[in-house]
Scaffold this active site. Structure first.
Site, PDB file in Angstrom:
ATOM      1  N   ILE A   1      -5.001   6.283  -4.327  1.00 47.89           N
ATOM      2  CA  ILE A   1      -5.085   5.479  -2.948  1.00 47.89           C
ATOM      3  C   ILE A   1      -4.871   4.017  -3.385  1.00 47.89           C
ATOM      4  O   ILE A   1      -5.222   3.429  -3.962  1.00 47.89           O
ATOM      5  CB  ILE A   1      -6.605   5.600  -2.520  1.00 47.89           C
ATOM      6  CG1 ILE A   1      -6.956   7.119  -2.242  1.00 47.89           C
ATOM      7  CG2 ILE A   1      -6.817   4.827  -1.157  1.00 47.89           C
ATOM      8  CD1 ILE A   1      -6.334   7.929  -1.474  1.00 47.89           C
ATOM      9  N   LYS A   2      -3.764   3.525  -2.406  1.00 45.76           N
ATOM     10  CA  LYS A   2      -3.166   2.338  -2.678  1.00 45.76           C
ATOM     11  C   LYS A   2      -3.866   1.345  -1.702  1.00 45.76           C
ATOM     12  O   LYS A   2      -3.776   1.564  -0.604  1.00 45.76           O
ATOM     13  CB  LYS A   2      -1.604   2.376  -2.629  1.00 45.76           C
ATOM     14  CG  LYS A   2      -0.913   1.072  -3.076  1.00 45.76           C
ATOM     15  CD  LYS A   2       0.487   1.486  -3.169  1.00 45.76           C
ATOM     16  CE  LYS A   2       1.493   0.423  -3.658  1.00 45.76           C
ATOM     17  NZ  LYS A   2       2.606   0.292  -3.129  1.00 45.76           N
ATOM     18  N   ILE A   3      -4.643   0.453  -2.097  1.00 44.23           N
ATOM     19  CA  ILE A   3      -5.305  -0.361  -1.464  1.00 44.23           C
ATOM     20  C   ILE A   3      -5.059  -1.970  -1.908  1.00 44.23           C
ATOM     21  O   ILE A   3      -5.015  -2.311  -2.847  1.00 44.23           O
ATOM     22  CB  ILE A   3      -6.983  -0.363  -1.820  1.00 44.23           C
ATOM     23  CG1 ILE A   3      -7.333   1.194  -1.545  1.00 44.23           C
ATOM     24  CG2 ILE A   3      -7.808  -1.402  -0.979  1.00 44.23           C
ATOM     25  CD1 ILE A   3      -8.682   1.426  -2.116  1.00 44.23           C
TER      26      ILE A   3
END
Ligand code: E4P
Length: 217
Positions: free
Chosen positions: A84-86
């Site tokens: 998950i890219k945050i």
């Protein structure tokens, strides 16, 4: 140094994967839009299939922790490869910390300072993505940032891996490798350029000509 492909284009992912040099993929909303990938989850699932076992970054767009967590959990169930890219914000890092307790990998993105990278590592990020090209664009030094972040991760033995992002040309790839990055995420065009050298072409033509002359062609 590992090489990831920075793309959401399935044809690019398929071809680069066949070349045997990539071990993961990063995407962002701009890349997804550019690829015209309306069914984002289906595209993420297909990228996972094309790059077996590799970390595949899928970016969230919510601006609050609850929203980020909801998006993250929906993406994480697609495949265990999904990361998950945050973006680096207080609400983003709160989500990173929570996702770490759930065993969900994260990639903290839009990192432009060593201080931001330290915060990401402290929150338990699996990966941190400093943007080299965008810093160079504003007259700063993207490579210095990679060197500094890698040094800090090394001193404190953070498990967080550094992904050098926003790579613009082949020399960037060489320079981030020399700067000690763990991973470079490379656009398809730059990845293709990495293969190229005029002496390789010239050498192949010469070998071909000599071989054909020997066969009397
Ligand atoms: C990857 O994680 C980044 O989103 C990407 O490398 C950004 O590249 P750009 O600066 O060329 O948009």
């Amino acid at each position: 140094m590992k090489i990831f492909l920075d793309s959401a284009d399935l044809n690019e992912v398929r071809t680069a994967s066949e070349w045997g040099v990539i071990s993961g993929v990063t995407t962002n909303p701009t890349l997804v839009a550019r690829a015209g990938a309306k069914d984002f989850k289906a595209v993420v699932a297909e990228i996972c299939r094309l790059v077996p076992g590799g970390p595949i970054s899928a970016e969230v767009i919510s601006n609050d922790t609850a929203g980020i967590l909801k998006e993250a959990r929906e993406l994480a169930v697609i495949n265990p490869q999904v990361v998950i890219k945050i973006p680096i914000t207080p609400v983003g890092l709160a989500a990173v910390k929570q996702l770490a307790t759930e065993g969900i990998s994260t990639n903290v993105t839009l990192v432009f300072s060593t201080a931001q990278a330290i915060l990401a590592a402290a929150a338990g990020a699996t990966f941190v993505s400093p943007f080299v090209g965008r810093l160079d664009d504003i007259g700063a030094n993207g490579l210095d940032l990679i060197r500094e972040i890698v040094t800090v991760m090394d001193i404190y033995q953070y498990p967080t891996e550094v992904i050098a992002a926003s790579i613009r040309h082949p020399q960037h790839v060489v320079e981030v490798a020399l700067a000690g990055t763990h991973i470079a995420t490379v656009p398809y065009k730059v990845l293709r350029q990495l293969f190229e050298h005029p002496l390789t072409v010239q050498g192949m033509e010469r070998f071909q000509a000599d071989w054909e002359a020997l066969q009397g062609k």
